[in-house]
Design a protein around this motif. Sequence first.
Motif: not given
Length: 242
Positions: A157-179
């Motif tokens: 899943y993707f989780a949003s916290e203000r302007r930061k998005i966290t992409c949660v995968t089966s292995e790790r988390k990726f963070e980036f800025y977007d809507k």
Amino acid sequence: MRRGTMLRIAICDDICDARLQLRANLERLLELREMEAVFFEFSAGENLLRWMQTHSGEVDLIFLDMKMGELDGMETARKLRAADAMVQLVFVTSYADRVFDGYSVGALGYLMKPPKRKDLEQILERTLGQLYQNEAKTFFCRYGDVTYRIPYQKIRYFASERRKITCVTSERKFEFYDKLDHVAEQVGSQFVRIHQRYLVYAPAVDCVTTGEVRIGGETLPISRSFRPTAMLALTRSSLGDG
């Protein structure tokens, strides 16, 4: 391959001169194509595998020497393939009798040392073609100087916290800025918005109730405003109608 995407190439060979020569040849060919690339060099399969544990999704193409130290290229490739089904693998060797071994790990090609220019050109053509085909089932995001390539099948899943998005995968988390709205537009109908903050990959959902979903051992809420459309989309997905 989308315009502006930089090619990320790893070279794994226990001979330094071989790594340098291959990199120089690749840089010349990419320059002619007006393409940029970032290179990662490794002197042993163990080093490459250790690095990949924390840099999954950061490499597009890996050149592997067939004969290296304790962990040879084939065993390294098997471990790489188990962790990443989409990364492109190319073997480089001095032994012609090993050419057919690469098929068992889905290798893109096989190069004899020293690689000839025409053979490298063919490898680049095939790499770019494969990356282009994979784009339809891959999410690309950028954080700082790093562009990540994340196969849909690994995303939970993707989780949003203000302007930061966290992409949660089966292995790790990726963070980036977007809507999150923009992310939803990119990934398509297999991803379902269940909350102002959450966008889930429907095939990864384990269980759905009226007010929440369970996915990868986590529980996420379904908000009241998204409930009608989310329940319909997740039901369709579970029935194979999506």
